[in-house]
Design a protein around this motif. Sequence first.
Motif, mmCIF file in Angstrom:
data_model
loop_
_atom_site.group_PDB
_atom_site.id
_atom_site.type_symbol
_atom_site.label_atom_id
_atom_site.label_comp_id
_atom_site.label_asym_id
_atom_site.label_seq_id
_atom_site.Cartn_x
_atom_site.Cartn_y
_atom_site.Cartn_z
ATOM 1 N N ILE A 105 0.850 -1.198 0.000
ATOM 2 C CA ILE A 105 0.000 0.000 0.000
ATOM 3 C C ILE A 105 0.882 1.243 0.000
ATOM 4 O O ILE A 105 0.653 2.196 -0.767
ATOM 5 C CB ILE A 105 -0.947 0.011 1.216
ATOM 6 C CG1 ILE A 105 -1.922 -1.171 1.151
ATOM 7 C CG2 ILE A 105 -1.725 1.325 1.278
ATOM 8 C CD1 ILE A 105 -2.761 -1.339 2.411
ATOM 9 N N VAL A 106 1.896 1.258 0.862
ATOM 10 C CA VAL A 106 2.835 2.386 0.921
ATOM 11 C C VAL A 106 3.526 2.578 -0.420
ATOM 12 O O VAL A 106 3.600 3.706 -0.942
ATOM 13 C CB VAL A 106 3.876 2.166 2.032
ATOM 14 C CG1 VAL A 106 4.990 3.212 1.954
ATOM 15 C CG2 VAL A 106 3.217 2.219 3.408
ATOM 16 N N ASP A 107 4.002 1.506 -1.009
ATOM 17 C CA ASP A 107 4.698 1.585 -2.302
ATOM 18 C C ASP A 107 3.790 2.183 -3.371
ATOM 19 O O ASP A 107 4.213 3.029 -4.168
ATOM 20 C CB ASP A 107 5.160 0.197 -2.742
ATOM 21 C CG ASP A 107 6.291 -0.354 -1.883
ATOM 22 O OD1 ASP A 107 6.940 0.440 -1.174
ATOM 23 O OD2 ASP A 107 6.512 -1.582 -1.924
ATOM 24 N N TYR A 108 2.541 1.735 -3.406
ATOM 25 C CA TYR A 108 1.601 2.216 -4.420
ATOM 26 C C TYR A 108 1.350 3.715 -4.260
ATOM 27 O O TYR A 108 1.372 4.473 -5.239
ATOM 28 C CB TYR A 108 0.289 1.440 -4.295
ATOM 29 C CG TYR A 108 -0.733 1.772 -5.352
ATOM 30 C CD1 TYR A 108 -0.702 1.157 -6.601
ATOM 31 C CD2 TYR A 108 -1.751 2.692 -5.106
ATOM 32 C CE1 TYR A 108 -1.644 1.449 -7.578
ATOM 33 C CE2 TYR A 108 -2.698 2.998 -6.069
ATOM 34 C CZ TYR A 108 -2.649 2.375 -7.306
ATOM 35 O OH TYR A 108 -3.585 2.686 -8.262
ATOM 36 N N LEU A 109 1.109 4.156 -3.025
ATOM 37 C CA LEU A 109 0.824 5.571 -2.782
ATOM 38 C C LEU A 109 2.055 6.445 -2.987
ATOM 39 O O LEU A 109 1.946 7.608 -3.365
ATOM 40 C CB LEU A 109 0.292 5.757 -1.361
ATOM 41 C CG LEU A 109 -1.080 5.147 -1.072
ATOM 42 C CD1 LEU A 109 -1.422 5.283 0.407
ATOM 43 C CD2 LEU A 109 -2.157 5.797 -1.933
ATOM 44 N N GLN A 110 3.222 5.879 -2.771
ATOM 45 C CA GLN A 110 4.459 6.646 -2.882
ATOM 46 C C GLN A 110 4.998 6.713 -4.302
ATOM 47 O O GLN A 110 5.598 7.710 -4.702
ATOM 48 C CB GLN A 110 5.504 6.017 -1.954
ATOM 49 C CG GLN A 110 6.706 6.880 -1.656
ATOM 50 C CD GLN A 110 7.519 6.302 -0.516
ATOM 51 O OE1 GLN A 110 8.011 5.183 -0.615
ATOM 52 N NE2 GLN A 110 7.660 7.052 0.560
ATOM 53 N N THR A 111 4.771 5.651 -5.079
ATOM 54 C CA THR A 111 5.393 5.571 -6.404
ATOM 55 C C THR A 111 4.420 5.325 -7.554
ATOM 56 O O THR A 111 4.805 5.395 -8.711
ATOM 57 C CB THR A 111 6.437 4.442 -6.436
ATOM 58 O OG1 THR A 111 5.766 3.179 -6.326
ATOM 59 C CG2 THR A 111 7.433 4.581 -5.295
ATOM 60 N N GLY A 112 3.168 4.985 -7.239
ATOM 61 C CA GLY A 112 2.216 4.673 -8.293
ATOM 62 C C GLY A 112 2.305 3.251 -8.790
ATOM 63 O O GLY A 112 1.711 2.899 -9.802
ATOM 64 N N ARG A 113 3.043 2.424 -8.060
ATOM 65 C CA ARG A 113 3.206 1.026 -8.472
ATOM 66 C C ARG A 113 3.629 0.187 -7.267
ATOM 67 O O ARG A 113 4.185 0.698 -6.295
ATOM 68 C CB ARG A 113 4.250 0.917 -9.584
ATOM 69 C CG ARG A 113 5.650 1.306 -9.148
ATOM 70 C CD ARG A 113 6.554 1.694 -10.287
ATOM 71 N NE ARG A 113 6.295 3.060 -10.737
ATOM 72 C CZ ARG A 113 7.063 3.715 -11.591
ATOM 73 N NH1 ARG A 113 8.111 3.140 -12.132
ATOM 74 N NH2 ARG A 113 6.788 4.954 -11.948
ATOM 75 N N ASN A 114 3.333 -1.091 -7.344
ATOM 76 C CA ASN A 114 3.884 -2.050 -6.383
ATOM 77 C C ASN A 114 4.050 -3.378 -7.116
ATOM 78 O O ASN A 114 3.959 -3.418 -8.348
ATOM 79 C CB ASN A 114 3.011 -2.167 -5.120
ATOM 80 C CG ASN A 114 1.585 -2.619 -5.404
ATOM 81 O OD1 ASN A 114 1.310 -3.311 -6.392
ATOM 82 N ND2 ASN A 114 0.659 -2.242 -4.536
ATOM 83 N N ASP A 115 4.261 -4.450 -6.397
ATOM 84 C CA ASP A 115 4.517 -5.735 -7.067
ATOM 85 C C ASP A 115 3.278 -6.335 -7.713
ATOM 86 O O ASP A 115 3.379 -7.325 -8.448
ATOM 87 C CB ASP A 115 5.100 -6.739 -6.065
ATOM 88 C CG ASP A 115 6.561 -6.453 -5.769
ATOM 89 O OD1 ASP A 115 7.151 -5.599 -6.464
ATOM 90 O OD2 ASP A 115 7.113 -7.072 -4.842
ATOM 91 N N LYS A 116 2.098 -5.744 -7.486
ATOM 92 C CA LYS A 116 0.868 -6.294 -8.045
ATOM 93 C C LYS A 116 0.157 -5.353 -9.015
ATOM 94 O O LYS A 116 -0.585 -5.805 -9.882
ATOM 95 C CB LYS A 116 -0.094 -6.680 -6.915
ATOM 96 C CG LYS A 116 0.385 -7.833 -6.031
ATOM 97 C CD LYS A 116 -0.690 -8.234 -5.048
ATOM 98 C CE LYS A 116 -0.257 -9.460 -4.243
ATOM 99 N NZ LYS A 116 0.810 -9.140 -3.290
#
Length: 418
Positions: free
Chosen positions: A237-248
């Motif tokens: 969740i943090v990755d998505y909000l911080q960068t616009g992407r995560n592993d999923k």
Amino acid sequence: MKLKSLLIANAVLLGSFALQAHAEDEAQLIKQGEYLSRLGDCMACHTVSGKGDYAGGLAIESNLGTIYSTNITPDKEHGIGNYSEQQFSDAVRKGVLPNGSRLYPAMPYPDYAKISDADMHALYVYFMEGVKPSSEQPPETDLSFPFSQRWGMRFWNWAFTSDKPFQPIGGASEEVNRGAYIVESLGHCGSCHTPRGLGMNEKALDSGDDQFLAGGSLNSWDVPSLRGLPRWSEQEIVDYLQTGRNDKAAVGGEMKSVIEHSSSHMTDADLKAIASYLKFLGGNPALQAYDVKKQQATEAKLTAAKGLSEGERLYIDNCGACHFVTGKGAPGIFPELDQATIVNARDPGGLIHTILAGAQQPSTEKAPSTLAMPGFAKRLDDDQVAKLATFIRQGWSNSAPAVTKDQVAEVRKTLKGE
């Protein structure tokens, strides 16, 4: 005379210290207010490319018509330079302007109502002292009757808003409550992720109601539930909000602007607090039970590349290089299609739009690269897009309804330049 001179010198020195302390306090308030404006995502709605920051003029499409954002710089003629702090607060938290006219809830004042007095003060100081005035005159919002009658918003506000301040969640950690405050007030996440009622109102404004953040619809895109996010860890969740992407997943639609202008500027502590709060909410089951055999069957058929349906062939030709025969994409680069919320959404509009128009990830401090997916609007006709989208929605472990070419045609009409 010496005593008098000494007293005068001391008074001057004390006055100098007081002025310095005041200047330092104001500088700190401006810095705090600037950060709070990022939490509130004010930049995204009140800034147009090529114009000054917060000069307004952004066209916001709604079910009622086009609403233009206003100039919120401290310009005294075209902006908010003449607002008192109370008038500023009433506009932000109640949607009421100094002349008594009412804002439309495209300005998310039903959520901003929970902003604390201290944060409101810092925001006021920032917008009055830290923002450059602009004489830009945005277009006037001119909706058709009866929506043009702004006085009617008085009754809408009475029925659908609340002046109740933020209420901490009893028994929850300090981190969870910090996340709750951001999400329920400045973050105004509920304005998109909470279902709307017949009056186009958010059905819930805080975590006291299970409908809060339970998912909604925006411009023909299904907006997912944020309650629990069972397929994502707190770090994802943090990755998505911080960068616009995560592993999923990778960002799309309106969230790109949110991440670009707001969440990518948040502190790690605040992002972790938001993630902690969303996981705390729970109540959101997984999309469906993961069907390993079905996933393996799709992967095996695409790998063999024999007896393919047109949808499967179109996938191999257009999508397979990035999302692979597994439908898993590449962690942190190309998003998963297997079990993705946009793929399995009730309304396929978001998936169709992405296939037609493509998508581009925002450039953020933690992820400066701007990976892009090309659009296929000129390469594929409506029937081909429908067959491709249907395969994606029913391949691997997905089990969503088929897409028709009429649905594709409707989305294509909304594309600029088409």
